[in-house]
Motif scaffolding. Structure first.
Motif, PDB file in Angstrom:
ATOM      1  N   MET A   1      -0.601  41.416  -8.538  1.00 44.81           N
ATOM      2  CA  MET A   1      -0.001  42.291  -8.944  1.00 44.81           C
ATOM      3  C   MET A   1       0.513  42.231 -10.536  1.00 44.81           C
ATOM      4  N   ILE A   2       0.620  43.047 -11.214  1.00 38.65           N
ATOM      5  CA  ILE A   2       0.704  43.157 -12.738  1.00 38.65           C
ATOM      6  C   ILE A   2       2.315  43.531 -12.927  1.00 38.65           C
ATOM      7  N   VAL A   3       2.924  42.568 -13.807  1.00 32.66           N
ATOM      8  CA  VAL A   3       4.347  42.796 -13.974  1.00 32.66           C
ATOM      9  C   VAL A   3       4.349  43.027 -15.527  1.00 32.66           C
ATOM     10  N   ARG A   4       5.202  43.942 -15.995  1.00 28.19           N
ATOM     11  CA  ARG A   4       5.368  44.105 -17.219  1.00 28.19           C
ATOM     12  C   ARG A   4       6.853  43.587 -17.679  1.00 28.19           C
ATOM     13  N   TYR A  11       2.224  40.091 -16.970  1.00 31.53           N
ATOM     14  CA  TYR A  11       1.927  39.068 -16.412  1.00 31.53           C
ATOM     15  C   TYR A  11       1.249  39.170 -14.976  1.00 31.53           C
ATOM     16  N   ASP A  12       0.185  38.390 -14.518  1.00 32.32           N
ATOM     17  CA  ASP A  12      -0.284  38.745 -13.298  1.00 32.32           C
ATOM     18  C   ASP A  12       0.645  37.645 -12.329  1.00 32.32           C
ATOM     19  N   VAL A  13       1.074  38.276 -11.381  1.00 31.77           N
ATOM     20  CA  VAL A  13       2.210  37.599 -10.422  1.00 31.77           C
ATOM     21  C   VAL A  13       1.261  37.772  -8.880  1.00 31.77           C
ATOM     22  N   ALA A  14       1.416  36.602  -8.178  1.00 30.12           N
ATOM     23  CA  ALA A  14       0.757  36.465  -6.815  1.00 30.12           C
ATOM     24  C   ALA A  14       1.699  37.314  -6.033  1.00 30.12           C
ATOM     25  N   ASP A  15       1.356  38.110  -4.963  1.00 29.30           N
ATOM     26  CA  ASP A  15       2.098  38.404  -3.840  1.00 29.30           C
ATOM     27  C   ASP A  15       3.086  37.600  -3.199  1.00 29.30           C
ATOM     28  N   ASP A  16       2.588  36.558  -3.162  1.00 27.17           N
ATOM     29  CA  ASP A  16       3.483  35.534  -2.109  1.00 27.17           C
ATOM     30  C   ASP A  16       4.966  34.956  -3.111  1.00 27.17           C
ATOM     31  N   ALA A  17       4.823  35.301  -4.494  1.00 23.32           N
ATOM     32  CA  ALA A  17       5.991  35.080  -5.421  1.00 23.32           C
ATOM     33  C   ALA A  17       7.000  36.153  -5.154  1.00 23.32           C
ATOM     34  N   ARG A  20      10.636  35.243  -3.956  1.00 24.02           N
ATOM     35  CA  ARG A  20      11.529  34.622  -4.868  1.00 24.02           C
ATOM     36  C   ARG A  20      12.059  35.533  -5.874  1.00 24.02           C
ATOM     37  N   LEU A  21      11.072  36.484  -6.478  1.00 25.26           N
ATOM     38  CA  LEU A  21      11.659  37.505  -7.574  1.00 25.26           C
ATOM     39  C   LEU A  21      12.486  38.454  -6.843  1.00 25.26           C
ATOM     40  N   ASN A  22      12.580  38.644  -5.744  1.00 28.82           N
ATOM     41  CA  ASN A  22      13.443  39.574  -5.288  1.00 28.82           C
ATOM     42  C   ASN A  22      14.733  39.135  -5.182  1.00 28.82           C
ATOM     43  N   VAL A  54       6.045  32.097 -12.553  1.00 27.47           N
ATOM     44  CA  VAL A  54       5.009  32.422 -11.644  1.00 27.47           C
ATOM     45  C   VAL A  54       3.813  33.100 -11.878  1.00 27.47           C
ATOM     46  N   GLY A  55       4.023  33.926 -12.997  1.00 23.18           N
ATOM     47  CA  GLY A  55       2.820  34.756 -13.336  1.00 23.18           C
ATOM     48  C   GLY A  55       2.078  34.016 -14.488  1.00 23.18           C
ATOM     49  N   ALA A  56       0.796  34.606 -14.638  1.00 21.91           N
ATOM     50  CA  ALA A  56      -0.009  34.268 -15.751  1.00 21.91           C
ATOM     51  C   ALA A  56      -0.096  35.328 -16.758  1.00 21.91           C
ATOM     52  N   PRO A  57      -0.244  34.935 -18.098  1.00 18.08           N
ATOM     53  CA  PRO A  57      -0.462  36.186 -18.750  1.00 18.08           C
ATOM     54  C   PRO A  57      -1.740  36.908 -18.521  1.00 18.08           C
TER      55      PRO A  57
END
Length: 92
Positions: A1-4, A11-17, A20-22, A54-57
């Protein structure tokens, strides 16, 4: 998933994160509902830091659309309240 994060990048964020973000998103919502500026500001900073951790640029030259868009770190309580849906900033 891409989060701006507005004004910062994607940031590229894995679904399993997302769980925690919620949790961090729920704290942002609680600060807004309480109209508690200090609580809101702290929770928003934690949410944005969570995405950065948790994300990567994401490749800056990519034209990929963001799956989620989060406010910038200096967004006001009212600005973020306007962005909220029934699921908060992060659906789920």
């Amino acid at each position: 998933m891409i989060v701006r994060i507005l004004g910062e990048g994607q940031y590229d964020v894995a679904d399993d994160a997302l769980d925690r973000l919620n949790q961090l998103d729920s704290a942002v919502e609680a600060g807004i509902e309480a109209r508690d500026e200090e609580q809101f500001r702290s929770a928003l900073a934690a949410l944005l830091d969570g995405v950065r951790t948790v994300g990567a640029p994401h490749d800056a030259s990519s034209l990929d659309a963001s799956d989620l868009i989060l406010p910038h770190a200096d967004a006001s309580l009212d600005e973020v309240a306007d962005l909220l849906s029934g699921d908060g900033l992060i659906p789920g």
